[in-house]
Design a protein around this motif. Structure first.
Motif, PDB file in Angstrom:
ATOM      1  N   GLY A 166       0.804  -1.291   0.000  1.00  0.00           N
ATOM      2  CA  GLY A 166      -0.107  -0.040   0.084  1.00  0.00           C
ATOM      3  C   GLY A 166       0.666   1.304  -0.012  1.00  0.00           C
ATOM      4  N   VAL A 167       0.188   2.562   0.312  1.00  0.00           N
ATOM      5  CA  VAL A 167       0.943   3.720   0.315  1.00  0.00           C
ATOM      6  C   VAL A 167       1.785   3.729   1.652  1.00  0.00           C
ATOM      7  CG1 VAL A 167      -0.817   4.530  -1.456  1.00  0.00           C
ATOM      8  CG2 VAL A 167      -1.128   5.108   0.956  1.00  0.00           C
ATOM      9  N   GLY A 168       1.567   3.219   2.522  1.00  0.00           N
ATOM     10  CA  GLY A 168       2.488   3.478   3.764  1.00  0.00           C
ATOM     11  C   GLY A 168       3.915   3.657   3.788  1.00  0.00           C
ATOM     12  N   PRO A 169       4.517   2.725   2.952  1.00  0.00           N
ATOM     13  CA  PRO A 169       5.858   2.996   2.906  1.00  0.00           C
ATOM     14  C   PRO A 169       6.324   3.957   2.276  1.00  0.00           C
ATOM     15  CG  PRO A 169       5.376   0.603   2.697  1.00  0.00           C
ATOM     16  CD  PRO A 169       4.107   1.384   2.821  1.00  0.00           C
ATOM     17  N   GLU A 170       5.708   4.298   1.310  1.00  0.00           N
ATOM     18  CA  GLU A 170       6.054   5.686   0.376  1.00  0.00           C
ATOM     19  C   GLU A 170       5.790   7.039   1.034  1.00  0.00           C
ATOM     20  OE1 GLU A 170       3.179   6.523  -3.393  1.00  0.00           O
ATOM     21  OE2 GLU A 170       3.053   4.531  -2.866  1.00  0.00           O
ATOM     22  N   LEU A 171       4.647   7.001   2.118  1.00  0.00           N
ATOM     23  CA  LEU A 171       4.238   8.148   2.632  1.00  0.00           C
ATOM     24  C   LEU A 171       5.403   8.446   4.103  1.00  0.00           C
ATOM     25  CD1 LEU A 171       0.414   8.074   2.687  1.00  0.00           C
ATOM     26  CD2 LEU A 171       2.326   9.307   1.165  1.00  0.00           C
ATOM     27  N   ALA A 172       6.069   7.316   4.418  1.00  0.00           N
ATOM     28  CA  ALA A 172       6.752   7.101   5.851  1.00  0.00           C
ATOM     29  C   ALA A 172       7.818   8.463   5.779  1.00  0.00           C
ATOM     30  CB  ALA A 172       7.442   5.954   6.023  1.00  0.00           C
ATOM     31  N   LEU A 173       8.721   8.496   4.811  1.00  0.00           N
ATOM     32  CA  LEU A 173       9.733   9.721   4.761  1.00  0.00           C
ATOM     33  C   LEU A 173       9.144  11.120   4.880  1.00  0.00           C
ATOM     34  CD1 LEU A 173      12.592  10.377   4.965  1.00  0.00           C
ATOM     35  CD2 LEU A 173      12.885  10.470   2.434  1.00  0.00           C
ATOM     36  N   THR A 174       8.538  11.300   3.917  1.00  0.00           N
ATOM     37  CA  THR A 174       7.492  12.521   3.695  1.00  0.00           C
ATOM     38  C   THR A 174       6.987  12.999   5.097  1.00  0.00           C
ATOM     39  OG1 THR A 174       7.274  12.176   1.340  1.00  0.00           O
ATOM     40  CG2 THR A 174       6.148  14.100   2.555  1.00  0.00           C
ATOM     41  N   ALA A 175       6.392  12.079   5.863  1.00  0.00           N
ATOM     42  CA  ALA A 175       5.613  12.516   6.829  1.00  0.00           C
ATOM     43  C   ALA A 175       6.702  12.626   7.939  1.00  0.00           C
ATOM     44  CB  ALA A 175       4.735  11.264   7.410  1.00  0.00           C
ATOM     45  N   THR A 228      -8.197  17.943  11.409  1.00  0.00           N
ATOM     46  CA  THR A 228      -7.232  19.077  11.901  1.00  0.00           C
ATOM     47  C   THR A 228      -7.237  20.313  11.049  1.00  0.00           C
ATOM     48  OG1 THR A 228      -5.728  17.701  10.386  1.00  0.00           O
ATOM     49  CG2 THR A 228      -5.826  16.913  12.444  1.00  0.00           C
ATOM     50  N   THR A 229      -8.210  20.283  10.070  1.00  0.00           N
ATOM     51  CA  THR A 229      -8.189  21.344   9.310  1.00  0.00           C
ATOM     52  C   THR A 229      -9.190  22.285   8.907  1.00  0.00           C
ATOM     53  OG1 THR A 229      -8.679  20.211   7.036  1.00  0.00           O
ATOM     54  CG2 THR A 229      -6.147  20.203   7.888  1.00  0.00           C
ATOM     55  N   VAL A 230     -10.497  21.811   9.757  1.00  0.00           N
ATOM     56  CA  VAL A 230     -11.619  22.407   9.393  1.00  0.00           C
ATOM     57  C   VAL A 230     -11.828  23.372  11.007  1.00  0.00           C
ATOM     58  CG1 VAL A 230     -12.729  21.012   7.777  1.00  0.00           C
ATOM     59  CG2 VAL A 230     -12.977  20.444  10.292  1.00  0.00           C
ATOM     60  N   THR A 231     -12.587  24.393  10.766  1.00  0.00           N
ATOM     61  CA  THR A 231     -12.999  25.112  11.924  1.00  0.00           C
ATOM     62  C   THR A 231     -14.425  25.451  11.950  1.00  0.00           C
ATOM     63  OG1 THR A 231     -10.994  26.397  12.034  1.00  0.00           O
ATOM     64  CG2 THR A 231     -12.735  27.358  13.250  1.00  0.00           C
ATOM     65  N   PRO A 232     -15.213  25.157  13.046  1.00  0.00           N
ATOM     66  CA  PRO A 232     -14.750  24.406  14.258  1.00  0.00           C
ATOM     67  C   PRO A 232     -14.307  22.926  13.973  1.00  0.00           C
ATOM     68  CG  PRO A 232     -16.763  25.786  14.786  1.00  0.00           C
ATOM     69  CD  PRO A 232     -16.839  25.678  13.171  1.00  0.00           C
ATOM     70  N   PRO A 233     -13.607  22.544  14.924  1.00  0.00           N
ATOM     71  CA  PRO A 233     -13.029  21.165  14.498  1.00  0.00           C
ATOM     72  C   PRO A 233     -14.118  19.919  14.760  1.00  0.00           C
ATOM     73  CG  PRO A 233     -12.292  21.602  16.661  1.00  0.00           C
ATOM     74  CD  PRO A 233     -13.012  22.990  15.939  1.00  0.00           C
ATOM     75  N   GLY A 235      -8.035  14.124   8.247  1.00  0.00           N
ATOM     76  CA  GLY A 235      -8.496  13.451   9.284  1.00  0.00           C
ATOM     77  C   GLY A 235      -7.545  12.274   9.981  1.00  0.00           C
ATOM     78  N   VAL A 236      -7.925  12.269  11.258  1.00  0.00           N
ATOM     79  CA  VAL A 236      -6.901  11.323  12.074  1.00  0.00           C
ATOM     80  C   VAL A 236      -7.879  10.273  12.893  1.00  0.00           C
ATOM     81  CG1 VAL A 236      -5.229  11.078  13.841  1.00  0.00           C
ATOM     82  CG2 VAL A 236      -5.018  12.937  12.197  1.00  0.00           C
ATOM     83  N   ASN A 237      -7.367   9.185  12.715  1.00  0.00           N
ATOM     84  CA  ASN A 237      -8.284   7.966  13.583  1.00  0.00           C
ATOM     85  C   ASN A 237      -7.380   8.012  15.143  1.00  0.00           C
ATOM     86  OD1 ASN A 237      -9.331   5.751  14.635  1.00  0.00           O
ATOM     87  ND2 ASN A 237      -9.035   4.378  12.828  1.00  0.00           N
ATOM     88  N   VAL A 238      -8.289   7.895  16.196  1.00  0.00           N
ATOM     89  CA  VAL A 238      -7.777   7.759  17.412  1.00  0.00           C
ATOM     90  C   VAL A 238      -8.422   6.669  18.080  1.00  0.00           C
ATOM     91  CG1 VAL A 238      -6.937   9.109  19.694  1.00  0.00           C
ATOM     92  CG2 VAL A 238      -7.102  10.421  17.412  1.00  0.00           C
ATOM     93  N   THR A 239      -7.533   5.745  18.697  1.00  0.00           N
ATOM     94  CA  THR A 239      -8.258   4.654  19.435  1.00  0.00           C
ATOM     95  C   THR A 239      -8.277   5.014  20.977  1.00  0.00           C
ATOM     96  OG1 THR A 239      -7.256   3.162  18.080  1.00  0.00           O
ATOM     97  CG2 THR A 239      -8.309   2.304  20.284  1.00  0.00           C
ATOM     98  N   LEU A 240      -9.690   5.396  21.601  1.00  0.00           N
ATOM     99  CA  LEU A 240      -9.635   5.458  23.185  1.00  0.00           C
ATOM    100  C   LEU A 240      -9.953   4.607  24.023  1.00  0.00           C
ATOM    101  CD1 LEU A 240     -12.742   8.416  22.325  1.00  0.00           C
ATOM    102  CD2 LEU A 240     -10.202   8.663  21.963  1.00  0.00           C
ATOM    103  N   ALA A 295       0.056   9.591  -3.877  1.00  0.00           N
ATOM    104  CA  ALA A 295      -0.565   9.432  -2.816  1.00  0.00           C
ATOM    105  C   ALA A 295      -0.335  10.758  -1.873  1.00  0.00           C
ATOM    106  CB  ALA A 295      -0.102   8.439  -1.747  1.00  0.00           C
ATOM    107  N   ASP A 296      -1.490  11.197  -1.032  1.00  0.00           N
ATOM    108  CA  ASP A 296      -1.505  12.494  -0.132  1.00  0.00           C
ATOM    109  C   ASP A 296      -0.876  12.104   1.271  1.00  0.00           C
ATOM    110  OD1 ASP A 296      -2.024  14.749   1.334  1.00  0.00           O
ATOM    111  OD2 ASP A 296      -3.950  15.042   0.315  1.00  0.00           O
ATOM    112  N   PRO A 297       0.310  12.723   1.585  1.00  0.00           N
ATOM    113  CA  PRO A 297       0.654  12.168   2.913  1.00  0.00           C
ATOM    114  C   PRO A 297       0.032  13.224   3.973  1.00  0.00           C
ATOM    115  CG  PRO A 297       2.139  13.991   1.849  1.00  0.00           C
ATOM    116  CD  PRO A 297       1.206  13.784   0.850  1.00  0.00           C
ATOM    117  N   ASP A 298      -0.703  14.144   3.662  1.00  0.00           N
ATOM    118  CA  ASP A 298      -1.543  15.091   4.769  1.00  0.00           C
ATOM    119  C   ASP A 298      -1.829  14.151   5.910  1.00  0.00           C
ATOM    120  OD1 ASP A 298      -0.649  17.167   3.181  1.00  0.00           O
ATOM    121  OD2 ASP A 298      -2.473  17.682   2.888  1.00  0.00           O
ATOM    122  N   SER A 299      -2.727  13.323   5.644  1.00  0.00           N
ATOM    123  CA  SER A 299      -3.240  12.415   6.856  1.00  0.00           C
ATOM    124  C   SER A 299      -2.351  11.782   7.409  1.00  0.00           C
ATOM    125  CB  SER A 299      -4.374  11.418   6.255  1.00  0.00           C
ATOM    126  OG  SER A 299      -5.348  11.050   7.386  1.00  0.00           O
TER     127      SER A 299
END
Length: 327
Positions: A14-23, A149-154, A278-283, A306-310
């Motif tokens: 998948g796109v995980g390995p290619e996003l790692a360095l940029t992130a 992370t980018t909209v207001t209000p969150p 958007g970010v997924n957080v496990t509570l 692939a977009d690295p923003d997330s």
């Protein structure tokens, strides 16, 4: 931060390995990051440095990827998932949790996995990351929060029921399940987001929140009384509200998180408003876990689009949660 955030490899096709360095470069030197996976799966030319312990990640320059090596059975071809590598994907998640529980990393950020491939190659019996992490951590009650992370209000939205079929929701969405989701959300807003007095909006199960029994009785019969009882106990929750009118900006300004009845009720709004951020957080876990809010994207893997923003947002949110808990 002295301890690193551990970034798992996810499915190597998948796109995980290619996003790692940029992130990693984007979060900067103040946030040490270590990538856990097979370096053969990184894109050719990736500047990486192998380390033997996660604590060494702080000494690796921010323009290089610190790698905690975990060899896989097979090489990876971008966009062509191989079930032979499924046991390696599962083992990486398990190793990450071991390091978190041993106190050797500050947080875990997980790259996307394919549940279908894991089931084929490793007989993976869990609906997703969230349930597997709860199993490894030995906790019975967790919740999934999707945070913008980018909209207001969150927007922070929490589905009370997660990876189940829609026709199973009415039987699974119980007072116990909803109360657990509200309590986990309340605790996380205080501990991980630094909100001293959280405001939590509760969505109804039925259209228009039942409209006084015209479209369902769940809201009148048990959701409203439960919300009132928890509000009286100091949890700052209110509702139930019609789900179709609680996610526009003026409505979001009234709450810090929304607890919803089921998966799509919670995820469609945030993926519409902030798909890239958007970010997924496990509570409910004893350690911090975040994840980008997208999948493996096999269709574009290896093409460099692939977009690295997330992934960047997931690392930054993990760092913010570490600071909130420390503070």
């Amino acid at each position: 931060m002295t301890q690193p955030i551990l970034l798992t490899c996810g499915d190597p096709a998948g796109v995980g390995p290619e996003l790692a360095l940029t992130a990693r470069r984007s979060v900067g030197a103040a946030v040490p990051v270590v990538w856990l996976g097979d370096p053969r799966h990184l894109p050719p030319g990736t500047p990486w440095i192998q380390i033997d312990a996660p604590e060494a990640a702080a000494g690796v320059p921010a323009d290089r990827l610190a790698v905690l090596r975990h060899d896989f059975p097979a090489p990876a071809v971008a966009g062509r998932p191989d079930p032979a590598n499924a046991p390696g994907v599962v083992a990486v998640i398990r190793r990450a949790v071991d390091l978190a529980q041993a106190g050797r990393i500050a947080a875990i950020t997980t790259a996307p996995i394919s549940k279908e491939i894991l089931k084929q190659g490793a007989n993976f019996a869990f609906p997703g990351h969230t349930e597997y992490l709860a199993h490894l951590a030995g906790v019975g009650e967790v919740a999934m929060m999707l945070a913008s992370t980018t909209v207001t209000p969150p927007l922070r939205s929490v589905p009370a029921t997660i990876h189940i079929a829609l026709d199973e929701v009415p039987g699974s969405f119980t007072p116990e399940v909803l109360e657990s989701a509200i309590r986990l959300t309340h605790a996380a807003l205080i501990r991980d987001f630094g909100i001293a007095t959280p405001r939590i909006a509760i969505a109804g199960l039925n259209p228009h929140a039942g409209e006084n029994g015209v479209m369902g009785f769940d809201e009148q019969r048990w959701i409203a009384p439960l919300v009132a009882r928890l509000a009286a106990a100091g949890l700052g929750c209110f509702g139930p509200l019609p789900a179709d009118t609680m996610f526009h900006a003026p409505a979001r300004a009234r709450y810090d998180a929304a607890v919803c009845a089921y998966h799509d009720q919670a995820l469609i709004p945030i993926k519409t408003l902030d798909f890239a951020g958007g970010v997924n957080v496990t509570l409910g876990l004893p350690f911090i876990r975040t994840s980008p809010d997208h999948g493996t994207a096999f269709d574009i893997a290896g093409r460099g689009v692939a977009d690295p923003d997330s992934t960047i947002a997931a690392l930054r949110m993990a760092a913010g949660m570490v600071k909130a808990r420390a503070g």
